[in-house]
Design an enzyme around this catalytic site. Structure first.
Site, PDB file in Angstrom:
ATOM      1  N   ASP A 301      65.955  96.455  30.439  1.00  0.00           N
ATOM      2  CA  ASP A 301      65.729  95.359  29.510  1.00  0.00           C
ATOM      3  C   ASP A 301      64.316  94.867  29.775  1.00  0.00           C
ATOM      4  O   ASP A 301      63.710  95.162  30.810  1.00  0.00           O
ATOM      5  CB  ASP A 301      66.788  94.254  29.669  1.00  0.00           C
ATOM      6  CG  ASP A 301      66.862  93.383  28.416  1.00  0.00           C
ATOM      7  OD1 ASP A 301      65.893  93.387  27.622  1.00  0.00           O
ATOM      8  OD2 ASP A 301      67.880  92.689  28.220  1.00  0.00           O
TER       9      ASP A 301
HETATM   10  C1  NOJ Z   1      65.627  91.352  25.571  1.00  0.00           C
HETATM   11  C2  NOJ Z   1      66.998  91.593  25.062  1.00  0.00           C
HETATM   12  O1  NOJ Z   1      67.938  91.280  26.069  1.00  0.00           O
HETATM   13  C3  NOJ Z   1      67.225  93.011  24.576  1.00  0.00           C
HETATM   14  O2  NOJ Z   1      68.481  93.082  23.973  1.00  0.00           O
HETATM   15  C4  NOJ Z   1      66.148  93.414  23.625  1.00  0.00           C
HETATM   16  O3  NOJ Z   1      66.388  94.704  23.117  1.00  0.00           O
HETATM   17  C5  NOJ Z   1      64.805  93.328  24.333  1.00  0.00           C
HETATM   18  N1  NOJ Z   1      64.585  91.966  24.799  1.00  0.00           N
HETATM   19  C6  NOJ Z   1      63.640  93.700  23.457  1.00  0.00           C
HETATM   20  O4  NOJ Z   1      63.441  92.717  22.518  1.00  0.00           O
END
Ligand code: NOJ
Length: 825
Positions: A301
């Site tokens: 993430d």
């Molecule tokens: C954080 C989020 O938790 C995730 O789901 C997302 O794909 C990424 N940021 C990118 O935006």
């Protein structure tokens, strides 16, 4: 050598404060404190700490991926060490995540884009119903078709990777801010939705990412908190989950994802059993790559990586976005913060602390799905309308490299998807109450009430939405990275007005505040008042924060009370992230209740189709609605009144008892149970039949050891029983029933097993009087529990009760099954 060192550091440092675990300059070990909860470990397995599992299993390209795997391996042999490091590290570019192109090898780079309902921020894309909405459809065709259509849009906009679908959070806690992005707190329902959703995206040629692995069940303190000098004030929350619960609840849908051939898995922000998910070797090496046989790549993430070599050895494959929020070292040639990967990976290989074979494995894992999905063949260019998604780098650092011009933008990729979205959202709408109020039949005068019926007044609700911007306007989607930009939005108000005009119906509208302020609501309307009062209410949720209440926003309950005090045909419709308690449900003037969740762009058309009976509602609750907020267990950890760096701990002590499993285990009455929903017709069920696919007495307690394939031991996916029931439409209109299959495990199953668990569902459309046989297949995993002692799925001896019905508390027919006789243990 590096590998040995990592194991030793893992073993020796279990109880050493995290600051002491520094090596290679910038990295912190994945092993923080050991927290061991006193528990009956023979039943659950110990939890609160994470054991080291090394080495990281290498991909073998098994199954359908064999040919692509060979191409990926050949590709890797052409790369320099620096290129390999680039391949595993996010870079500046037009997408939310980017991997550099290598023109020399005709590799045009990778574009990774959010999210689960739409290509976020892009224009001329469709906005699909959210995960919880789709789960409420209980319709396998909807689960597949939605993602097939969405995948086509991602591809047409030049995105190679869709950061979807989500199943973490799964919904352990009703307040979690992101439950709506995923499906249901039931692992079986979520697992089916994952499997079909992934197939949909990948059949469109786009890589799917199953996220967020794992136990990302709250937003509060999902990331570490730092002092301004970069030292840690609080580590991220640790989700402490026992082995059995992890397997039977939270890992279950990820196993479906791997079984479906998912390209990538995104590890989550928080810690699992004390160790950050993106550098947790038990999770990534042990569970995901070894036990489940995952052949693709793990992507972090965004900013979830807190180590370099350690993380790579623990099974991490790709760092996103490729900068570190807290590592302050600027790489001069990039003009940006350095990644824990990137140049550090190159250094690690050069100085011998990271084996190059691990790096090769990382790149092979990344390139195999790329070749498998033929993304090397004429893939569309990245569309520039989403470039504002990448807030991680200054645009000047990449705009020229990626050759983004206006010509590559403004591609309308929506095809006929509005029709699909309209149908899907209508079929996902859950009818909870209907005192003959619906469907509408040419009413004389409709009153539309509530802030949720019309347009927003303060700009789009498409991202983090400050509370003020949320007061007016219908909710079609929630906020955060799962949000979407609504190129088109059909509000309930406009769709109802358009439909009502066909009958010459008078339509008038009111917002929340005047209704709450006025003690004599009847004085607000003209003539003798509406014969139908449609009250639209909403409930917001978004990434980063958790919900504070299960009440409807903007005094929703008071609005219903006000309207119902003067209107004896009050119909409540909610657009919500998930669970709301509905204290007005028994009010005699509330004649119908519909839940539409977050329906996507065709919101108004979908609900109008249901209200007028063009679509007979067939949604069912993918969770339980309790009488009271206090009835729910598994609270979010909201506050830590200490200063200990490691004090944010969330103990999943309810174990397997989440949602209906909890209410059933404790005989707690609920307002509307899991699986519940009405139709404009009625159904009956008869004649349950069960047959084994195996010879009598031949079923073994444990699966026969077989080479692991994606999804784990292939034996786990083998059908052992078929169950059939007959369903008939006993009403006067065509409609769809949702027969559901539940299992009660034998008494020999270890303590803590829920009284019943969903193990099958189908949606079946029936004409009045029509009778059909519905079949459910029970695979080995369905009738097993996770045995923490043998570390295997085990079928308990004794008699199962196999029940089918129309909800978790409306079981109509049942039979017994004894795969293993009690004496043969
Ligand atoms: C954080 C989020 O938790 C995730 O789901 C997302 O794909 C990424 N940021 C990118 O935006």
């Amino acid at each position: 050598m590096a590998f040995l060192f990592t194991i030793l550091s893992g073993l020796l440092l279990l109880a050493v404060p995290i600051d002491a675990q520094v090596y290679m300059g910038e990295e912190r070990s994945s092993y923080a404190f050991t927290w061991v909860q006193p528990l009956n470990t023979t039943i659950l397995g110990q939890y609160g700490h994470s054991e080291p599992v090394y080495p990281s299993p290498r991909t073998t390209g098994s199954g359908e991926w064999a040919e692509a795997y060979e191409k990926a391996r050949n590709f890797v042999t052409e790369l320099t060490l620096a290129e390999k490091s680039d391949m595993v590290t996010g870079a500046p570019g037009p997408c939310v995540g980017n991997i550099y192109a290598i023109p020399r090898l005709n590799f045009s780079g990778l574009c990774l884009q959010d999210g689960p309902v739409s290509l976020r921020v892009a224009d001329y894309v469709s906005v699909f119903p959210s995960g919880v909405t789709v789960a409420a459809s209980w319709d396998k065709a909807v689960m597949y078709e939605r993602n097939l259509a969405m995948g086509r849009e991602f591809r047409a906009k030049g995105a190679h990777v869709a950061l979807a679908p989500s199943v973490g959070p799964m919904g352990r806690c009703v307040y979690s801010g992101r439950n709506w992005e995923g499906f249901s707190p039931d692992p079986y329902l979520s697992g089916v939705a994952m499997e079909l959703g992934i197939k949909g995206l990948q059949d469109a040629g786009v890589q799917a990412v199953a996220k967020h692995l794992i136990a990302n069940e709250q937003e509060i303190q999902r990331n570490p908190l730092y002092y301004s000098n970069g030292t840690v004030q609080f580590e991220a929350i640790s989700s402490n989950v026992d082995d059995r619960t992890l397997h039977e609840l939270y890992l279950w849908p990820f196993a479906n994802a791997v079984h479906a051939g998912v390209s990538s898995v995104m590890c989550s922000y928080q810690r699992l059993n004390g160790s950050y998910a993106c550098q947790n070797s038990k999770l990534l090496n042990g569970l995901l790559k070894d036990e489940l046989g995952f052949q693709g790549y793990v992507v972090s993430d965004w900013y979830a990586l807190h180590a370099g070599v350690d993380a790579a050895e623990a099974g991490m494959d790709m760092d996103m976005p490729g900068t570190s929020r807290y590592n302050r070292t600027v790489v001069p040639e990039l003009g940006r913060m350095s990644s824990f990967f990137g140049g550090n990976i190159t250094t690690g290989v050069r100085n011998g602390s990271l084996e190059e074979t691990r790096l090769d494995d990382m790149v092979t894992r990344i390139m195999t799905p790329y070749f498998y999905l033929h993304q090397d063949e004429a893939y569309p260019m990245v569309d520039a309308s989403s470039i504002f998604l990448n807030t991680f780098y200054n645009q000047s650092s990449w705009l020229r490299d990626w050759n983004i011009t206006q010509d590559t933008s403004v591609r309308d990729v929506r095809e006929n998807h509005a029709q699909i979205i309209r149908r899907h959202a209508a079929e996902s709408t859950v009818l909870l109450k209907n005192n003959n109020a619906l469907p509408l039949n040419a009413p004389r005068y409709i009153g539309i009430f509530g802030n949720d019926a019309g347009e927003g007044q303060n700009g789009p609700l498409n991202r983090f939405g400050s509370p003020d911007s949320l007061e007016y306007g219908t909710y079609a989607v929630g906020g955060g990275s799962g949000a979407a930009r609504l190129t088109d939005l059909v509000t309930p108000q406009e769709a109802i007005k358009a439909r009502a005009s066909q009958d010459g119906t008078v339509v008038e509208s009111w917002l929340n505040n005047p209704l709450i302020a006025e003690s004599d609501v009847a004085s607000l309307w003209s003539y003798q008042g509406p014969d139908v009062c449609l009250v639209f209410l909403k409930s917001w949720a978004r990434e980063v924060i958790d919900r504070e209440t299960l009440q409807l926003d903007w005094n929703g309950t008071q609005v219903v009370k006000s309207v119902a005090s003067a209107c004896n045909n009050t119909i409540v419709i909610t657009h919500s992230a998930g669970v709301n308690v509905l204290p007005f449900a028994d009010h005699p003037n509330v004649t119908a209740i519909l839940l539409a969740h977050y329906p996507g762009q065709e919101s108004g058309n979908s609900i109008t189709d249901v209200l007028y009976g063009a679509v007979n509602p067939s949604g069912r609750l993918p969770y339980t609605i309790a009488y009271d907020e206090a009835d729910y267990n598994a609270p979010i950890v909201t506050d830590i009144q200490t200063t200990g760096v490691d004090d944010w701990q969330s103990w999943f002590d309810e174990r397997l008892e989440i949602d209906y499993r909890y209410f059933d285990a404790h005989n707690i009455p609920v307002r509307y149970e899991f699986g519940y929903g009405l139709s404009y017709t009625t159904f009956a069920m008869f004649d349950i039949m069960l047959e084994s696919t195996q010879q009598l007495g031949s079923i073994s307690r444990f699966p026969v050891e077989e080479p692991v394939a994606p999804g784990g031991n292939p034996e786990l996916w083998q059908t052992l029983y078929n169950v059939r029931v007959d369903v008939t439409n006993t009403g006067r209109v065509r409609g769809s029933a949702v027969p559901q299959l539940y299992l009660s495990f034998p008494d020999s199953t270890p303590l803590g097993t829920p009284p019943r668990q969903l193990r099958g569902f189908e949606k079946v459309e029936l004409a009045p009087g029509e009778r059909r046989t519905v079949a459910f297949a029970l695979i080995r995993r369905d009738i097993s529990y996770w045995d923490v002692v043998s570390q295997e799925w085990a079928i308990p001896s004794g008699e199962f009760v196999v029940s089918a019905g129309f909800s978790s508390r409306d079981l109509v027919v049942s039979t017994n099954m004894t795969p293993i006789a009690s004496t043969s243990v």
